[in-house]
Write a protein that holds these residues in place. Sequence first.
Motif, mmCIF file in Angstrom:
data_model
loop_
_atom_site.group_PDB
_atom_site.id
_atom_site.type_symbol
_atom_site.label_atom_id
_atom_site.label_comp_id
_atom_site.label_asym_id
_atom_site.label_seq_id
_atom_site.Cartn_x
_atom_site.Cartn_y
_atom_site.Cartn_z
ATOM 1 N N TYR A 69 0.853 -1.184 0.000
ATOM 2 C CA TYR A 69 0.000 0.000 0.000
ATOM 3 C C TYR A 69 0.891 1.237 0.000
ATOM 4 O O TYR A 69 2.001 1.222 0.540
ATOM 5 N N GLN B 197 0.880 5.514 0.892
ATOM 6 C CA GLN B 197 0.182 6.575 1.610
ATOM 7 C C GLN B 197 0.820 7.913 1.296
ATOM 8 O O GLN B 197 1.985 8.151 1.650
ATOM 9 N N GLY C 154 -0.706 12.845 4.825
ATOM 10 C CA GLY C 154 -1.996 13.237 5.360
ATOM 11 C C GLY C 154 -3.185 12.528 4.761
ATOM 12 O O GLY C 154 -4.328 12.959 4.960
ATOM 13 N N GLN C 155 -2.948 11.435 4.075
ATOM 14 C CA GLN C 155 -4.032 10.722 3.397
ATOM 15 C C GLN C 155 -4.136 9.284 3.887
ATOM 16 O O GLN C 155 -3.275 8.789 4.621
ATOM 17 N N GLY C 156 -5.186 8.621 3.453
ATOM 18 C CA GLY C 156 -5.313 7.199 3.714
ATOM 19 C C GLY C 156 -4.397 6.398 2.812
ATOM 20 O O GLY C 156 -3.563 6.953 2.100
ATOM 21 N N LEU C 157 -4.555 5.092 2.856
ATOM 22 C CA LEU C 157 -3.693 4.202 2.083
ATOM 23 C C LEU C 157 -4.387 3.732 0.815
ATOM 24 O O LEU C 157 -5.601 3.544 0.794
ATOM 25 N N LEU D 35 -4.082 0.747 -2.313
ATOM 26 C CA LEU D 35 -3.458 -0.508 -2.694
ATOM 27 C C LEU D 35 -2.674 -0.343 -3.995
ATOM 28 O O LEU D 35 -3.192 0.141 -4.990
ATOM 29 N N GLU E 126 4.799 7.270 1.706
ATOM 30 C CA GLU E 126 5.163 6.182 2.617
ATOM 31 C C GLU E 126 4.563 4.896 2.068
ATOM 32 O O GLU E 126 3.406 4.868 1.645
ATOM 33 N N PHE F 134 3.763 0.792 2.603
ATOM 34 C CA PHE F 134 3.531 -0.231 3.615
ATOM 35 C C PHE F 134 3.367 -1.593 2.958
ATOM 36 O O PHE F 134 2.591 -1.745 2.009
ATOM 37 N N LYS G 227 5.978 -1.446 9.407
ATOM 38 C CA LYS G 227 6.055 -0.095 9.959
ATOM 39 C C LYS G 227 6.221 0.968 8.886
ATOM 40 O O LYS G 227 6.210 2.154 9.182
ATOM 41 N N GLY G 228 6.403 0.538 7.660
ATOM 42 C CA GLY G 228 6.446 1.497 6.570
ATOM 43 C C GLY G 228 7.852 1.949 6.212
ATOM 44 O O GLY G 228 8.768 1.929 7.045
#
Lengths: 113, 114
Positions: free
Chosen positions: A36, A38, A41-44, A46, A88, A90, A105-106
């Motif tokens: 994923y 990110q 400041g946003q969601g993740l 896929l 970032e 993940f 943990k990214g």
Amino acid sequence: AQSVTQPDIHITVSEGASLELRCNYSYGATPYLFWYVQSPGQGLQLLLKYFSGDTLVQGIKGFEAEFKRSQSSFNLRKPSVHWSDAAEYFCAVGAPGNTPLVFGKGTRLSVIA
Amino acid sequence: SQTIHQWPATLVQPVGSPLSLECTVEGTSNPNLYWYRQAAGRGLQLLFYSVGIGQISSEVPQNLSASRPQDRQFILSSKKLLLSDSGFYLCAWSLGQGPGEKLFFGSGTQLSVL
């Protein structure tokens, strides 16, 4: 229980250079693997996923990942990084049954000119 | 199409105050719902997940609680916030159809406890 390790906390690459983000997992059987992304400041979102079959998986935005059972790895790659790829990333692992994914943990990717 | 709404986007709360974060999903039925927290340097930590109304599983003992009063509504609460509750909270949903399926994330709530 499954677990995920992303060894690199932060990586910096030059725009146009190739990229590889590392992911190692721990699970007794064939896992379900995900990457994923990110943005700040946003969601993740896929990027790609692996369930079975071909071990080289193609995703969105020019990303690919290769599942290597012998190394318990699922590294993410991109041949030429763009500045917009700074984000970032993940790695996540899932297991059979209706159980939640476990995330690493990214790795934060910075792209320089 | 399915959408997920999460609010507020940012929140600053004093220590000891209550908390209520709301998440709603539209365009699907009986989703699995999740609350994650992202603290600096700690990645994504699963806090709660729910496979149906009134069914809540807690992954980590903590100062928070979750409720699912309706099929597509998931609420994260606290009676008294701690400094350590600061972080970026993400709601997510999935179809609950099988192992390792795709998660759809909300845009998150940045919570600062002062």
